[in-house]
Design a protein around this motif. Structure first.
Motif, mmCIF file in Angstrom:
data_model
loop_
_atom_site.group_PDB
_atom_site.id
_atom_site.type_symbol
_atom_site.label_atom_id
_atom_site.label_comp_id
_atom_site.label_asym_id
_atom_site.label_seq_id
_atom_site.Cartn_x
_atom_site.Cartn_y
_atom_site.Cartn_z
ATOM 1 N N UNK A 1 37.202 36.956 30.973
ATOM 2 C CA UNK A 1 37.959 37.163 32.646
ATOM 3 C C UNK A 1 36.892 36.518 32.790
ATOM 4 N N UNK A 2 36.948 35.416 34.343
ATOM 5 C CA UNK A 2 36.301 34.603 35.073
ATOM 6 C C UNK A 2 36.773 34.850 36.145
ATOM 7 N N UNK A 3 36.469 33.507 37.703
ATOM 8 C CA UNK A 3 36.263 33.382 38.584
ATOM 9 C C UNK A 3 37.907 32.914 38.896
ATOM 10 N N UNK A 4 38.498 32.639 38.021
ATOM 11 C CA UNK A 4 39.709 31.936 37.181
ATOM 12 C C UNK A 4 40.803 31.869 37.497
ATOM 13 N N UNK A 5 40.674 33.700 37.123
ATOM 14 C CA UNK A 5 41.731 34.390 36.317
ATOM 15 C C UNK A 5 42.122 35.933 36.430
ATOM 16 N N UNK A 6 40.233 36.027 38.098
ATOM 17 C CA UNK A 6 40.229 37.599 37.774
ATOM 18 C C UNK A 6 41.090 37.988 39.218
ATOM 19 N N UNK B 1 40.182 39.861 41.488
ATOM 20 C CA UNK B 1 39.602 39.954 43.037
ATOM 21 C C UNK B 1 39.261 38.826 43.314
ATOM 22 N N UNK B 2 38.634 38.301 42.223
ATOM 23 C CA UNK B 2 38.429 36.195 43.231
ATOM 24 C C UNK B 2 40.083 35.087 43.034
ATOM 25 N N UNK C 1 47.247 43.535 42.013
ATOM 26 C CA UNK C 1 46.800 44.640 40.870
ATOM 27 C C UNK C 1 48.560 45.928 40.592
ATOM 28 N N UNK C 2 48.303 44.956 39.060
ATOM 29 C CA UNK C 2 49.190 46.104 38.181
ATOM 30 C C UNK C 2 48.388 46.598 37.441
#
Length: 75
Positions: A39-44, A46-47, A52-53
């Motif tokens: 998980x990183x800022x490109x896929x999470x 929150x960013x 949300x599922x």
């Protein structure tokens, strides 16, 4: 600084979820190790602002909704 109390700080390669790579300094692993991110800022969400599922594993969400469906309703 006191001698021999600090962790080894070295260069590692970080691989993002989309495959991009960059070098950074870290205490993770050993010199030259690779850290693959799940998980990183490109896929999470929150960013990225994604929706949300809720995953219903074993019917827990549906049982909760059934049990408390009329809890706050005012008729």
């Amino acid at each position: 600084m006191k001698a021999e109390i600090h962790p080894d700080y070295h260069t590692i390669k970080v691989v993002m979820t989309d495959g991009t790579e960059y070098l950074t300094r870290s205490t993770y692993g050993k010199e030259g190790d690779t850290l693959n991110l799940d998980i990183d800022s490109k896929s999470h969400p929150a960013w990225t602002g994604g929706q949300q599922q809720i995953l219903d594993r074993g019917g827990r969400v549906s049982r909760f909704q059934k049990k408390f469906s009329g809890f706050l309703k005012k008729d």
